[in-house]
Write an enzyme that holds these catalytic residues in place. Structure first.
Site, mmCIF file in Angstrom:
data_model
loop_
_atom_site.group_PDB
_atom_site.id
_atom_site.type_symbol
_atom_site.label_atom_id
_atom_site.label_comp_id
_atom_site.label_asym_id
_atom_site.label_seq_id
_atom_site.Cartn_x
_atom_site.Cartn_y
_atom_site.Cartn_z
ATOM 1 N N GLY A 1 -6.522 6.240 -9.955
ATOM 2 C CA GLY A 1 -6.362 4.785 -9.916
ATOM 3 C C GLY A 1 -7.596 4.173 -9.269
ATOM 4 O O GLY A 1 -8.517 3.687 -9.925
ATOM 5 N N ARG B 1 -4.962 -5.366 1.866
ATOM 6 C CA ARG B 1 -5.369 -4.054 2.379
ATOM 7 C C ARG B 1 -5.879 -4.074 3.821
ATOM 8 O O ARG B 1 -5.502 -3.205 4.603
ATOM 9 C CB ARG B 1 -6.391 -3.388 1.442
ATOM 10 N N CYS C 1 -0.533 -18.251 7.934
ATOM 11 C CA CYS C 1 -0.063 -18.408 9.307
ATOM 12 C C CYS C 1 0.432 -17.080 9.865
ATOM 13 O O CYS C 1 1.630 -16.885 10.093
ATOM 14 C CB CYS C 1 1.045 -19.457 9.343
HETATM 15 C C1 LIG Z 1 -0.679 5.772 -6.404
HETATM 16 C C2 LIG Z 1 -0.566 6.965 -7.243
HETATM 17 C C3 LIG Z 1 -1.662 7.423 -7.971
HETATM 18 C C4 LIG Z 1 -3.031 6.795 -7.888
HETATM 19 O O1 LIG Z 1 -3.625 7.006 -6.647
HETATM 20 P P1 LIG Z 1 -5.168 6.621 -6.426
HETATM 21 O O2 LIG Z 1 -5.404 6.968 -5.005
HETATM 22 O O3 LIG Z 1 -5.304 5.172 -6.682
HETATM 23 O O4 LIG Z 1 -5.973 7.446 -7.363
HETATM 24 C C5 LIG Z 1 -1.479 8.510 -8.794
HETATM 25 N N1 LIG Z 1 -0.269 9.135 -8.894
HETATM 26 C C6 LIG Z 1 0.798 8.721 -8.195
HETATM 27 C C7 LIG Z 1 2.094 9.427 -8.350
HETATM 28 C C8 LIG Z 1 0.696 7.632 -7.342
HETATM 29 O O5 LIG Z 1 1.768 7.251 -6.636
#
Ligand SMILES: *Cc1c(COP(=O)(O)O)cnc(C)c1O
Length: 421
Positions: A275, A312, A342
């Site tokens: 991701g 974040r 706030c």
């Molecule tokens: C969040 C998640 C990802 C992606 O994680 P990244 O750190 O953004 O690469 C992949 N697989 C599962 C099951 C997740 O929960």
């Protein structure tokens, strides 16, 4: 690698001056580079070209359907964690046979939707879920393809909130207990065992935790095969980190080399669920300076983006680079960059040494492409920011800024309250 750079002191995304986007759209807004997104995906995918694999982009990192479509066009699949993400994936045209469904809390309606959509497989996280999916598939006269998400108990050495592969985390099934879960699964008529999966955490900046997890999964697969259980897919999850500040994560190709080396002779199709590494550095959040103030010799720069836009820093104490959209020669100050929400926890940067910025100046919050917009909320009744995709000298609005009437969409005042006025 990304496509945000300066030309004569002005920040560009590809060939578009960031200030041009501001003139058309106002602030705050998310800005993504098509070239970077596509590059990151294809580099990751190509790194594994010598072994059978599917790259299932983790939709939760950035789920705008235009972004998902970029990866679909490059042959990508999707890792989803909800019915809503399945809907998005299908809207973006993802091949259902490249969709894997992860998550500890799948509801029956979501399971039914996924079975109806004929996804590749469910990554199951508990004994109870196994029974529920079997039952749901039985009612629908279908067979659910599954992998068990095992918890390999490796320490990814990342922030505790984003580490998921330790035995005390809520995720997955303890690897020792998983053999029994597989035996159970094998007896269920509406379950078709396809694989083993894990996901050890996020923003992992070393290779060794991935290789450790893979080695543990390999031992499990050997035991399963001895027990007559066929394992076609090994899903190694996501989690590869990026550079926010000074981190030095392995490149996708180094990561791939280590995985390929460690998986010799395994005879599985690999699934990866990246991701952050695909989208993180492909996007920025652009905001405008509203006010400068000092309290007790502490400098604050108040900007028009807050924790509702990018949570974040507040949630994980995450670091995001802060860059001026136009570089001007001014003295350096140490300041907190804070939003209008706030809450004391509403900040984008703390104690940061930056060039003084003045009211009206634009600021780019870097590396905001992952877990940025997808975690945005309407807190303080702030309309969510638009998302803009740049390709070369053009930009495209891939999500409009919300309007005030969007904020109350679906809300209703019951008649008994109306009568009072
Ligand atoms: C969040 C998640 C990802 C992606 O994680 P990244 O750190 O953004 O690469 C992949 N697989 C599962 C099951 C997740 O929960």
């Amino acid at each position: 690698m990304h496509d945000f750079h300066y030309v004569k002191g002005k920040m560009y995304c590809e060939k578009v001056p960031v200030e041009d986007v501001e003139k058309a759209m106002g602030t705050p807004f998310y800005l993504y580079s098509y070239n970077t997104l596509r590059n990151h995906f294809t580099v990751f995918d190509a790194a594994f070209s010598e072994m059978p694999h599917i790259v299932c982009f983790a939709a939760k990192a950035n789920s705008n359907i235009a972004i998902l479509k970029i990866f679909v066009n490059e042959g990508g699949g999707m890792d989803i964690v909800s019915g809503g993400e399945l809907y998005r994936a299908l809207q973006a045209g993802v091949d259902p046979q490249k969709i894997v469904y992860s998550g500890v809390g799948k509801r029956v309606d979501e399971i039914a939707y996924a079975l109806d959509s004929n996804i590749l497989m469910f990554n199951l996280e508990s004994f109870e879920e196994l029974q529920v999916i079997n039952e749901c598939a039985r009612r629908m006269k279908k067979v659910a393809r599954i992998a068990l998400r095992v918890n390999p108990d490796v320490n990814p050495e990342t922030h505790p909130h984003i580490s998921t592969g330790l035995k005390e985390n809520k995720f997955g099934i303890n690897i020792e207990k998983s053999l029994e879960a597989y035996r159970q699964a094998k007896t269920l008529e509406h379950i078709d065992i396809k694989g083993v999966s894990c996901h050890i955490g996020s923003q992992v900046t070393k290779i060794s935790p991935f290789v450790d997890a893979l080695n543990r999964l390999k031992r499990l697969i050997a035991l399963l095969r001895e027990a007559g259980i066929t394992i076609k897919y090994l899903d190694l999850g996501g989690g590869l980190g990026i550079t926010y500040n000074r981190e030095t994560p392995p490149s996708p190709s180094d990561y791939a080399k280590a995985i390929i080396e460690a998986s010799k002779g395994l005879n599985c199709t690999f699934i990866f669920e990246p991701g952050r590494v695909i989208v993180g550095n492909a996007g920025i959040l652009v905001t405008k300076v509203l006010y400068n103030k000092t309290n007790e010799d502490k400098n604050f720069i108040v900007v028009d983006a807050g924790m509702n836009d990018l949570i974040r820093p507040s949630l994980y104490k995450a670091y995001h680079g802060i860059q001026p959209v136009e570089k001007v020669r001014r003295e350096k100050i140490v300041a907190d960059v804070v939003g209008p929400i706030c809450e004391s926890g509403d900040y984008l940067a703390k104690g940061r040494k930056i060039s003084r910025l003045e009211r009206g100046d634009l600021m780019a919050v870097m590396s905001a492409g992952a877990y940025g917009f997808t975690m945005a909320s309407n807190y303080n009744s702030r309309p969510r920011a638009p998302e803009i995709l740049v390709k070369e000298e053009q930009f495209y609005v891939i999500r409009q800024r919300e309007r005030y009437d969007d904020l109350i969409k679906g809300e209703d005042i019951p008649a008994f309250l109306k009568r009072l006025s």
